[in-house]
Motif scaffolding. Sequence first.
Motif, PDB file in Angstrom:
ATOM      1  N   MET A 221       4.709   1.214   1.273  1.00  0.00           N
ATOM      2  CA  MET A 221       5.630   1.999   0.427  1.00  0.00           C
ATOM      3  C   MET A 221       5.448   3.426   0.281  1.00  0.00           C
ATOM      4  O   MET A 221       4.341   3.793   0.586  1.00  0.00           O
ATOM      5  CB  MET A 221       5.626   1.377  -0.907  1.00  0.00           C
ATOM      6  N   THR A 222       6.344   4.481   0.460  1.00  0.00           N
ATOM      7  CA  THR A 222       6.173   5.770   0.383  1.00  0.00           C
ATOM      8  C   THR A 222       7.266   6.277  -0.360  1.00  0.00           C
ATOM      9  O   THR A 222       8.438   5.836  -0.422  1.00  0.00           O
ATOM     10  CB  THR A 222       6.086   6.245   1.766  1.00  0.00           C
ATOM     11  N   ILE A 223       6.833   7.439  -1.098  1.00  0.00           N
ATOM     12  CA  ILE A 223       8.054   8.434  -1.430  1.00  0.00           C
ATOM     13  C   ILE A 223       7.693  10.038  -0.974  1.00  0.00           C
ATOM     14  O   ILE A 223       6.721  10.569  -1.290  1.00  0.00           O
ATOM     15  CB  ILE A 223       7.750   8.395  -3.276  1.00  0.00           C
TER      16      ILE A 223
ATOM     17  N   LEU B 232       0.720  -1.212   0.001  1.00  0.00           N
ATOM     18  CA  LEU B 232       0.134   0.143  -0.063  1.00  0.00           C
ATOM     19  C   LEU B 232       0.854   1.204   0.011  1.00  0.00           C
ATOM     20  O   LEU B 232       1.816   1.328   0.787  1.00  0.00           O
ATOM     21  CB  LEU B 232      -0.981  -0.068   1.205  1.00  0.00           C
ATOM     22  N   GLU B 233       0.670   2.262  -0.788  1.00  0.00           N
ATOM     23  CA  GLU B 233       1.694   3.254  -0.915  1.00  0.00           C
ATOM     24  C   GLU B 233       0.786   4.626  -0.062  1.00  0.00           C
ATOM     25  O   GLU B 233      -0.273   4.662  -0.230  1.00  0.00           O
ATOM     26  CB  GLU B 233       1.411   3.967  -2.503  1.00  0.00           C
ATOM     27  N   VAL B 234       1.778   5.117   0.449  1.00  0.00           N
ATOM     28  CA  VAL B 234       1.430   6.123   1.671  1.00  0.00           C
ATOM     29  C   VAL B 234       1.733   7.410   1.141  1.00  0.00           C
ATOM     30  O   VAL B 234       2.967   7.832   0.924  1.00  0.00           O
ATOM     31  CB  VAL B 234       1.917   5.881   3.025  1.00  0.00           C
ATOM     32  N   ASN B 235       0.844   8.165   0.876  1.00  0.00           N
ATOM     33  CA  ASN B 235       1.076   9.763   0.406  1.00  0.00           C
ATOM     34  C   ASN B 235       1.437  10.384   1.717  1.00  0.00           C
ATOM     35  O   ASN B 235       0.620  11.423   2.098  1.00  0.00           O
ATOM     36  CB  ASN B 235       0.083  10.521  -0.613  1.00  0.00           C
TER      37      ASN B 235
ATOM     38  N   GLY C 167       2.715 -10.090  10.055  1.00  0.00           N
ATOM     39  CA  GLY C 167       3.028 -10.971   8.883  1.00  0.00           C
ATOM     40  C   GLY C 167       3.496 -10.026   7.797  1.00  0.00           C
ATOM     41  O   GLY C 167       3.980 -10.433   6.619  1.00  0.00           O
ATOM     42  N   PHE C 168       3.687  -8.742   7.959  1.00  0.00           N
ATOM     43  CA  PHE C 168       4.265  -7.993   6.872  1.00  0.00           C
ATOM     44  C   PHE C 168       5.706  -8.261   6.551  1.00  0.00           C
ATOM     45  O   PHE C 168       6.535  -8.754   7.348  1.00  0.00           O
ATOM     46  CB  PHE C 168       4.363  -6.445   7.322  1.00  0.00           C
ATOM     47  N   LYS C 169       6.160  -7.933   5.417  1.00  0.00           N
ATOM     48  CA  LYS C 169       7.508  -8.385   4.860  1.00  0.00           C
ATOM     49  C   LYS C 169       8.316  -7.119   4.583  1.00  0.00           C
ATOM     50  O   LYS C 169       9.434  -6.784   4.750  1.00  0.00           O
ATOM     51  CB  LYS C 169       7.774  -9.307   3.865  1.00  0.00           C
ATOM     52  N   TYR C 170       7.637  -6.129   3.991  1.00  0.00           N
ATOM     53  CA  TYR C 170       8.425  -5.111   3.426  1.00  0.00           C
ATOM     54  C   TYR C 170       7.929  -3.487   3.710  1.00  0.00           C
ATOM     55  O   TYR C 170       6.682  -3.399   3.617  1.00  0.00           O
ATOM     56  CB  TYR C 170       8.317  -5.000   1.785  1.00  0.00           C
ATOM     57  N   LEU C 171       8.735  -2.733   4.085  1.00  0.00           N
ATOM     58  CA  LEU C 171       8.577  -1.438   4.115  1.00  0.00           C
ATOM     59  C   LEU C 171       9.526  -0.809   3.210  1.00  0.00           C
ATOM     60  O   LEU C 171      10.856  -0.759   3.476  1.00  0.00           O
ATOM     61  CB  LEU C 171       9.117  -0.808   5.651  1.00  0.00           C
ATOM     62  N   SER C 172       9.024  -0.481   2.040  1.00  0.00           N
ATOM     63  CA  SER C 172       9.823   0.074   1.098  1.00  0.00           C
ATOM     64  C   SER C 172       9.847   1.969   0.928  1.00  0.00           C
ATOM     65  O   SER C 172       8.920   2.300   0.910  1.00  0.00           O
ATOM     66  CB  SER C 172       9.006  -0.329  -0.329  1.00  0.00           C
ATOM     67  N   MET C 173      10.871   2.201   1.201  1.00  0.00           N
ATOM     68  CA  MET C 173      11.281   3.418   1.485  1.00  0.00           C
ATOM     69  C   MET C 173      12.627   3.830   0.946  1.00  0.00           C
ATOM     70  O   MET C 173      13.580   3.213   1.339  1.00  0.00           O
ATOM     71  CB  MET C 173      11.247   4.108   2.906  1.00  0.00           C
ATOM     72  N   GLY C 174      12.986   4.698   0.405  1.00  0.00           N
ATOM     73  CA  GLY C 174      14.185   5.420   0.134  1.00  0.00           C
ATOM     74  C   GLY C 174      14.574   5.104  -1.537  1.00  0.00           C
ATOM     75  O   GLY C 174      14.378   4.123  -1.900  1.00  0.00           O
ATOM     76  N   MET C 175      15.302   6.245  -1.942  1.00  0.00           N
ATOM     77  CA  MET C 175      15.557   6.001  -3.677  1.00  0.00           C
ATOM     78  C   MET C 175      17.355   6.611  -3.616  1.00  0.00           C
ATOM     79  O   MET C 175      17.852   6.531  -2.383  1.00  0.00           O
ATOM     80  CB  MET C 175      14.880   6.999  -4.444  1.00  0.00           C
TER      81      MET C 175
END
Length: 230
Positions: free
Chosen positions: A160-162, A123-126, A194-202
Motif C-alpha cells: 500500500m502507498t500514499i 506493507l506500507e511504502v513511504n 501470491g500477492f493479491k493487493y496493490l492498494s494505491m489511490g484515493m
Amino acid sequence: MSIAENIARVREEIASAAKEAGRDPGEITLVGASKMNDAAACREAIAAGIDALGENRVQEMTQKLGENAYDGAPLHFIGHLQRNKVKQVVGHVSLIQSVGSLELLDEIEKVAANKGLVQDILLEVNVGGEEAKSGFAPADTEAAAEAAASRSHVRVLGLMTIPPADADRDTNMRYFEEVRALYVDINRKMFHNGFKYLSMGMSGDFADAIRCGANMVRVGTAIFGARHYT
C-alpha cells in the motif's frame, strides 16, 4: 447525491480507467474510507455494494463495531496504527493495510499469536520519503517483506502507498509506477506471485492509480462527501 449514487459514479470511473489500461474493472477492489461517517452511512454503502470499508481511527472503528456498522462487508484498517492499539485491531479486521515498521509488524505478530490467528496485512511504502509519514522506504521494502514472510501469524498480501499530498499529477504517477514495480518484483521473487493487493489511490487520484496498476483503491470523500473536521 446519495452514497449509492456516488458509489455508482466511482465505479464508472474505475471501469473507464481499467479499460483504458486494458484491464478488467472487476479486478479492482473498492474500499470505502468511512472515517468520520456514522454507522448508518456505512450500512448505506454496504447496501449499495461497496467491496469493503476502511477505517483510520481505532476508537471510531471500535465504536462502530459495537453498532454492527460493518455487517455484510469486510473491514480494513487503513490508517496509522499505534502499537498500543494493535490488540483492538488484530482479529477484528480482515486486512491491516498500513504496516509500515518492523516494530509494528512484531506487535501484530505477537498479538495474533496470542489470539491464535493469522492476520492479513499489507506493507506500507513511504514512496515520497516523508519524515512525518510512516512506511518503509522503497529500498527497505524487500527486507521488510522478508521479515514479514518469516512470521507465522501474519500473511503479507501486497503493498500500500500514499504519495505526498502536494505532488503534482506527473510526480504522483511516477510514485505509483515505482510502487507497482516494487510489488511485481517482490511478488515474483519472494511470494511466487501470491500477492493479491496493490492498494494505491484515493478520491483525487484513484483513476491514475488504476492506470498505473492498482487493484485496490481507498475512496472516502467521493463516496461519503466532504469531511467536516472540528
